[in-house]
Design a protein around this motif. Structure first.
Motif, PDB file in Angstrom:
ATOM      1  N   LEU A 103      33.412 -21.005  -4.175  1.00 37.65           N
ATOM      2  CA  LEU A 103      34.523 -21.783  -5.248  1.00 37.65           C
ATOM      3  C   LEU A 103      33.868 -23.027  -5.816  1.00 37.65           C
ATOM      4  CD1 LEU A 103      37.627 -22.002  -2.729  1.00 37.65           C
ATOM      5  CD2 LEU A 103      37.710 -21.209  -4.990  1.00 37.65           C
ATOM      6  N   GLU A 104      34.159 -22.881  -7.032  1.00 41.82           N
ATOM      7  CA  GLU A 104      33.607 -23.975  -7.907  1.00 41.82           C
ATOM      8  C   GLU A 104      34.738 -24.721  -8.517  1.00 41.82           C
ATOM      9  OE1 GLU A 104      30.543 -23.822 -11.563  1.00 41.82           O
ATOM     10  OE2 GLU A 104      29.986 -22.507  -9.696  1.00 41.82           O
ATOM     11  N   SER A 105      34.919 -26.050  -8.269  1.00 44.06           N
ATOM     12  CA  SER A 105      35.864 -27.002  -9.043  1.00 44.06           C
ATOM     13  C   SER A 105      35.205 -27.739 -10.017  1.00 44.06           C
ATOM     14  CB  SER A 105      36.923 -27.654  -8.168  1.00 44.06           C
ATOM     15  OG  SER A 105      36.113 -28.721  -7.255  1.00 44.06           O
ATOM     16  N   LEU A 106      35.886 -27.979 -11.068  1.00 47.20           N
ATOM     17  CA  LEU A 106      35.310 -28.823 -12.386  1.00 47.20           C
ATOM     18  C   LEU A 106      36.134 -30.054 -12.492  1.00 47.20           C
ATOM     19  CD1 LEU A 106      33.001 -28.855 -14.448  1.00 47.20           C
ATOM     20  CD2 LEU A 106      34.822 -27.954 -16.032  1.00 47.20           C
ATOM     21  N   GLU A 107      35.897 -31.161 -12.427  1.00 40.90           N
ATOM     22  CA  GLU A 107      36.614 -32.330 -12.944  1.00 40.90           C
ATOM     23  C   GLU A 107      36.038 -33.031 -14.107  1.00 40.90           C
ATOM     24  OE1 GLU A 107      38.609 -35.992  -9.960  1.00 40.90           O
ATOM     25  OE2 GLU A 107      36.632 -34.879  -9.320  1.00 40.90           O
ATOM     26  N   LEU A 108      37.102 -33.349 -15.077  1.00 42.33           N
ATOM     27  CA  LEU A 108      36.375 -33.851 -16.420  1.00 42.33           C
ATOM     28  C   LEU A 108      37.350 -35.194 -16.388  1.00 42.33           C
ATOM     29  CD1 LEU A 108      36.606 -31.064 -18.870  1.00 42.33           C
ATOM     30  CD2 LEU A 108      34.758 -31.918 -17.482  1.00 42.33           C
ATOM     31  N   THR A 115      32.474 -38.594 -21.235  1.00 41.36           N
ATOM     32  CA  THR A 115      33.346 -37.875 -20.260  1.00 41.36           C
ATOM     33  C   THR A 115      32.419 -37.614 -19.085  1.00 41.36           C
ATOM     34  OG1 THR A 115      34.327 -36.644 -22.016  1.00 41.36           O
ATOM     35  CG2 THR A 115      34.429 -35.948 -19.794  1.00 41.36           C
ATOM     36  N   LEU A 116      32.729 -37.986 -17.973  1.00 43.01           N
ATOM     37  CA  LEU A 116      32.128 -37.649 -16.768  1.00 43.01           C
ATOM     38  C   LEU A 116      32.541 -36.356 -16.361  1.00 43.01           C
ATOM     39  CD1 LEU A 116      30.238 -38.598 -14.452  1.00 43.01           C
ATOM     40  CD2 LEU A 116      32.114 -39.586 -13.209  1.00 43.01           C
ATOM     41  N   VAL A 117      31.531 -35.404 -15.870  1.00 44.62           N
ATOM     42  CA  VAL A 117      31.831 -34.286 -15.117  1.00 44.62           C
ATOM     43  C   VAL A 117      31.186 -34.182 -14.129  1.00 44.62           C
ATOM     44  CG1 VAL A 117      30.772 -31.738 -15.614  1.00 44.62           C
ATOM     45  CG2 VAL A 117      31.390 -33.125 -17.704  1.00 44.62           C
ATOM     46  N   ARG A 118      32.252 -33.631 -13.282  1.00 41.88           N
ATOM     47  CA  ARG A 118      32.090 -33.653 -11.842  1.00 41.88           C
ATOM     48  C   ARG A 118      32.249 -32.332 -11.385  1.00 41.88           C
ATOM     49  NH1 ARG A 118      35.088 -38.505  -9.277  1.00 41.88           N
ATOM     50  NH2 ARG A 118      33.400 -40.153  -9.296  1.00 41.88           N
ATOM     51  N   ASN A 119      31.188 -31.450 -10.702  1.00 42.86           N
ATOM     52  CA  ASN A 119      31.372 -30.235 -10.301  1.00 42.86           C
ATOM     53  C   ASN A 119      31.087 -30.173  -8.834  1.00 42.86           C
ATOM     54  OD1 ASN A 119      30.476 -27.312  -9.811  1.00 42.86           O
ATOM     55  ND2 ASN A 119      30.495 -27.096 -11.937  1.00 42.86           N
ATOM     56  N   HIS A 120      32.021 -29.441  -8.116  1.00 38.40           N
ATOM     57  CA  HIS A 120      32.149 -29.399  -6.580  1.00 38.40           C
ATOM     58  C   HIS A 120      32.195 -27.887  -6.148  1.00 38.40           C
ATOM     59  CE1 HIS A 120      32.861 -30.435  -2.531  1.00 38.40           C
ATOM     60  NE2 HIS A 120      33.947 -29.742  -2.381  1.00 38.40           N
ATOM     61  N   SER A 121      31.182 -27.483  -5.451  1.00 33.53           N
ATOM     62  CA  SER A 121      30.874 -26.059  -5.151  1.00 33.53           C
ATOM     63  C   SER A 121      31.090 -25.983  -3.368  1.00 33.53           C
ATOM     64  CB  SER A 121      29.754 -25.287  -5.529  1.00 33.53           C
ATOM     65  OG  SER A 121      29.764 -25.152  -6.884  1.00 33.53           O
ATOM     66  N   VAL A 122      31.641 -24.880  -3.037  1.00 35.98           N
ATOM     67  CA  VAL A 122      31.752 -24.780  -1.485  1.00 35.98           C
ATOM     68  C   VAL A 122      31.400 -23.221  -1.189  1.00 35.98           C
ATOM     69  CG1 VAL A 122      34.362 -24.699  -1.517  1.00 35.98           C
ATOM     70  CG2 VAL A 122      33.020 -24.799   0.544  1.00 35.98           C
ATOM     71  N   PHE A 123      30.580 -23.056  -0.502  1.00 40.91           N
ATOM     72  CA  PHE A 123      30.079 -21.788  -0.057  1.00 40.91           C
ATOM     73  C   PHE A 123      30.698 -21.282   1.342  1.00 40.91           C
ATOM     74  CE2 PHE A 123      26.676 -21.239  -3.199  1.00 40.91           C
ATOM     75  CZ  PHE A 123      26.800 -22.456  -4.009  1.00 40.91           C
ATOM     76  N   GLN A 124      30.392 -19.784   1.709  1.00 42.65           N
ATOM     77  CA  GLN A 124      31.054 -19.389   3.042  1.00 42.65           C
ATOM     78  C   GLN A 124      30.299 -19.781   4.092  1.00 42.65           C
ATOM     79  OE1 GLN A 124      31.564 -15.388   0.816  1.00 42.65           O
ATOM     80  NE2 GLN A 124      33.063 -15.488   2.497  1.00 42.65           N
TER      81      GLN A 124
END
Lengths: 167, 167
Positions: A103-108, A115-124
């Motif tokens: 699951l990958e969430s992106l915050e702008l 612009t600050l790009v933040r990407n948060h991924s979570v694996f199983q």
């Protein structure tokens, strides 16, 4: 160009990435949501990118294939929830490893003309996260973000008006 | 009835649940994949369950609403990958907390006339995982699994042939 900060704390299934871009948020969001722009930057420079579908809306699908002369790598997933300038959220699956969905969430984050790009991924699992790190993803991520910098510069030169309505 | 084993190690975004059922795997899989059966057991006993869509296939959607006299709680998600007797995988979102998506994988382990069900959930953060635990999910899970036991017993009585073809 700014540096990409990648963090992946030991024993967790998370990968976090952060990078600042010299463009207003509306433009960065366009580069993430318009498939004609996405295919110009996402992924390593050495691959040709073909986007089959890119539907940034709740329940919308995405799929792309990265090719070089000898190989093709397919990826797909589903957007979850409303996709906005503030936040995007999607599942991510490499077709070479079926069933390993993340699951990958992106915050702008709006910083005026940056612009600050933040990407948060979570694996199983922690193991699946480690396998992703060990696959050499860092090079691909940096390549892609460098290309995003270049694309944003081109787009900014084409549409200097701050209204962002030039499309 | 067997007990449900729920584990949620501190500092992780995981919830694991395990329970053995006195029915062959094909029957347990039917109870998870056929919406006419799912609505007879999933969730707390006190709610009326309405399944709007339940498409257990790669990219298929699911949505249900649990109601009592005064309230309605919607949940939805997307199945990811092939859904088989061995393994199902889906995203899970409570509509009361939009954007808080989790990934839920199910393993059905064949033990002859019994089946071990293993459910592994991963949340986007440790905080979101903790919030799910603190919501009192354990009561709902046990209620649902007790109802699944009862349903499997009814189905077994209807179709005692081990071929499982009686439908």
């Amino acid at each position: 160009m700014a540096a990409t900060k990648i963090t992946a704390p030991a024993g967790t299934p998370f990968i976090d990435m952060e990078r600042e871009f010299a463009a207003p948020r509306a433009l960065v969001y366009r580069a993430y949501s318009d498939p004609e722009l996405v295919k110009q930057w996402l992924g390593p420079r050495k691959y040709k990118m073909e986007i089959e579908v890119w539907e940034p809306r709740d329940g919308g699908r995405w799929r792309y294939v990265q090719r070089d002369a000898t190989s093709a790598y397919g990826f797909h997933g589903v957007f979850h929830g409303p996709q906005t300038e503030e936040r995007m959220l999607q599942t991510f699956e490499f077709e070479g490893a079926p069933g390993h969905v993340s699951l990958e969430s992106l915050e702008l984050i709006d910083r005026g003309d940056r612009t600050l790009v933040r990407n948060h991924s979570v694996f199983q699992s922690v193991e699946a996260r480690n396998a992703m790190i060990e696959s050499g993803m860092e090079g691909g991520v940096n390549d892609g973000f460098d290309r995003l910098d270049e694309l944003l510069e081109r787009l900014g030169a084409q549409a200097p008006a701050p209204s962002g309505a030039a499309r």
